[in-house]
Write a protein that holds these residues in place. Structure first.
Motif, mmCIF file in Angstrom:
data_model
loop_
_atom_site.group_PDB
_atom_site.id
_atom_site.type_symbol
_atom_site.label_atom_id
_atom_site.label_comp_id
_atom_site.label_asym_id
_atom_site.label_seq_id
_atom_site.Cartn_x
_atom_site.Cartn_y
_atom_site.Cartn_z
ATOM 1 N N GLU A 267 104.473 10.953 -9.225
ATOM 2 C CA GLU A 267 104.044 9.777 -8.472
ATOM 3 C C GLU A 267 104.870 8.534 -8.783
ATOM 4 O OE1 GLU A 267 101.530 9.968 -12.252
ATOM 5 O OE2 GLU A 267 102.347 11.377 -10.754
ATOM 6 N N GLN A 268 105.732 8.624 -9.819
ATOM 7 C CA GLN A 268 106.555 7.483 -10.213
ATOM 8 C C GLN A 268 108.001 7.588 -9.700
ATOM 9 O OE1 GLN A 268 105.801 4.711 -12.014
ATOM 10 N NE2 GLN A 268 103.644 5.221 -12.236
ATOM 11 N N VAL A 269 108.392 8.756 -9.183
ATOM 12 C CA VAL A 269 109.800 8.985 -8.849
ATOM 13 C C VAL A 269 110.316 7.979 -7.828
ATOM 14 C CG1 VAL A 269 111.420 10.585 -7.753
ATOM 15 C CG2 VAL A 269 109.809 11.418 -9.470
ATOM 16 N N ASP A 270 109.562 7.736 -6.762
ATOM 17 C CA ASP A 270 110.040 6.837 -5.707
ATOM 18 C C ASP A 270 110.191 5.404 -6.196
ATOM 19 O OD1 ASP A 270 110.148 8.915 -3.950
ATOM 20 O OD2 ASP A 270 108.249 8.467 -2.964
ATOM 21 N N GLU A 271 109.439 5.028 -7.200
ATOM 22 C CA GLU A 271 109.539 3.678 -7.767
ATOM 23 C C GLU A 271 110.652 3.600 -8.800
ATOM 24 O OE1 GLU A 271 106.676 0.419 -10.110
ATOM 25 O OE2 GLU A 271 105.879 2.347 -9.449
ATOM 26 N N VAL A 272 110.752 4.634 -9.642
ATOM 27 C CA VAL A 272 111.746 4.650 -10.710
ATOM 28 C C VAL A 272 113.164 4.813 -10.160
ATOM 29 C CG1 VAL A 272 112.603 6.042 -12.639
ATOM 30 C CG2 VAL A 272 110.181 5.445 -12.510
ATOM 31 N N GLY A 273 113.327 5.642 -9.123
ATOM 32 C CA GLY A 273 114.648 5.956 -8.607
ATOM 33 C C GLY A 273 115.495 4.734 -8.292
ATOM 34 N N PRO A 274 115.029 3.822 -7.441
ATOM 35 C CA PRO A 274 115.837 2.642 -7.122
ATOM 36 C C PRO A 274 116.099 1.746 -8.331
ATOM 37 C CG PRO A 274 114.138 2.976 -5.466
ATOM 38 C CD PRO A 274 113.834 3.920 -6.589
ATOM 39 N N GLU A 275 115.166 1.706 -9.272
ATOM 40 C CA GLU A 275 115.351 0.875 -10.468
ATOM 41 C C GLU A 275 116.512 1.397 -11.311
ATOM 42 O OE1 GLU A 275 113.629 -1.652 -12.142
ATOM 43 O OE2 GLU A 275 112.162 -2.146 -10.594
ATOM 44 N N ILE A 276 116.541 2.697 -11.541
ATOM 45 C CA ILE A 276 117.623 3.270 -12.335
ATOM 46 C C ILE A 276 118.939 3.204 -11.579
ATOM 47 C CG2 ILE A 276 118.416 5.333 -13.548
ATOM 48 C CD1 ILE A 276 115.926 3.906 -14.752
ATOM 49 N N ALA A 277 118.884 3.457 -10.281
ATOM 50 C CA ALA A 277 120.097 3.403 -9.458
ATOM 51 C C ALA A 277 120.715 2.016 -9.452
ATOM 52 C CB ALA A 277 119.777 3.845 -8.032
#
Length: 360
Positions: A267-277
């Motif tokens: 449930e965190q992938v869509d939020e974490v992805g752009p942050e790390i990118a």
């Protein structure tokens, strides 16, 4: 900052400026040089061409020209992991590499999955066949890790280091993409025969001449204006990610890389992805599947550094950013450093483009 090559101030400025954003015009070196002069770099069109040519000849660049987005051209590619026991390592690697569908292969530090390769095929259904053949030949199980979401693919390597939060690299990222033909994206997912010819002509780079697009047009028997319009449209359709110099990052001192892998709550992938990118030293960032009992990680972020210390600092910054979103434990992540390149032929687009080309 030290690199494995000696670069003049002008050369450093060119490498930093044009890892993308190069103009698509009849004589592109003229507006490209003018844009650099606006940034305080004293350089003519002829000197810019000569500088890029010399960097290419010395191996500072891998090539100059479009970076083709293979995913949008046709076919499919996937990342695969496998275990190769030490006593059979060379034998198994040779069997894997003998498959023409294997484009890249790296040994990475991991107690079990130590061989990581990319399979590129014209027909997505062929992936399973290739992996079945490899398993039959090696007696080892393969673990297919196809990309489920792409958050970033932008392998840019600035000579003075990546953007680190303390300010932009001087003159990095000159953007001339507003120049050239005004074209709109097309709806077609397939290529025309002429578009296929164009992609195959430029996949290894543009001619280093004053009129590279005209030379490409001559090579494929098309009008220069058509080549300019089509390349510009391909940029907008993401068939071409960017146009410019492609550095040899090893030559620039980026000798350390870490493939960081994370067990991010779904449930965190869509939020974490752009942050790390958004971290400038992260060059590739994807969601990939887990493999129960063998591979618990669903998130990949590739980092690069010019020393082991810098690489560790970058990885720690990724962990700190992850910690902003969920409680990361030591069991939730790992870093797989590459220890040797086992094969690197690049993803050849010939078969993939041909399979996705309309009949004449």
């Amino acid at each position: 900052m030290t690199t494995d090559v000696d670069l003049t101030e002008r050369e450093r400025a060119v490498v930093n400026a044009y890892q993308g954003g190069f103009p698509v015009t009849d004589r592109p070196f003229e507006p490209a040089a003018a844009a650099l002069r606006d940034r305080g770099v004293d350089i003519s069109a002829t000197e810019l061409l000569e500088t890029i040519s010399e960097l290419d000849e010395r191996g500072v660049l891998s090539r100059f020209g479009p970076l083709v987005n293979a995913q949008e051209i046709g076919g499919a590619a996937t990342l695969v992991a496998m275990h190769a026991p030490e006593e059979r390592f060379d034998e198994l690697v040779e069997r894997v590499n003998d498959h023409r569908e294997v484009a890249h292969n790296y040994e990475r530090e991991h107690p079990h999955l130590n061989v990581w390769f990319v399979v590129s095929v014209a027909d997505e259904d062929r992936v399973d066949d290739v992996l079945a053949e490899i398993e039959d030949e090696t007696g080892q199980e393969t673990y297919n890790l196809p990309k489920q979401q792409e958050f970033r693919v932008e392998a840019k390597f600035y000579v003075d280091g990546p953007l680190d939060g303390d300010g932009d690299v001087e003159r990095a990222g000159v953007d001339c993409t507003d120049l050239g033909p005004d074209v709109a994206p097309a709806d077609s997912e397939t290529l025309s025969p002429a578009e296929r010819d164009l992609i195959l002509e430029v996949q290894d780079g543009l001619p280093l001449t004053e009129t590279p697009y005209a030379d490409v047009a001559d090579a494929i028997g098309r009008e220069t204006e058509w080549v300019l319009e089509t390349i510009k449209r391909f940029e907008r359709e993401r068939k071409i990610r960017r146009i410019g110099v492609v550095p040899n990052h090893y030559a620039l001192g980026y000798t350390e890389n870490g493939m960081t892998v994370w067990n991010v709550p779904d449930e965190q992938v869509d939020e974490v992805g752009p942050e790390i990118a958004a971290l400038p030293f992260v060059t590739h960032c994807y969601e990939r599947p887990r493999h129960e009992g063998v591979w618990p990680y669903n998130f990949f972020a590739m980092t690069h550094g010019r020393s082991e210390d810098e690489s560790r600092r970058r990885i720690e910054q990724v962990r700190e950013r992850m910690d902003d979103h969920w409680n990361v434990t030591d069991d939730d992540w790992d870093t797989l450093h590459s220890t040797q390149i086992l094969k690197k032929t690049g993803i050849r687009l010939d078969e993939r483009a041909e399979a996705n080309t309309e009949a004449e």
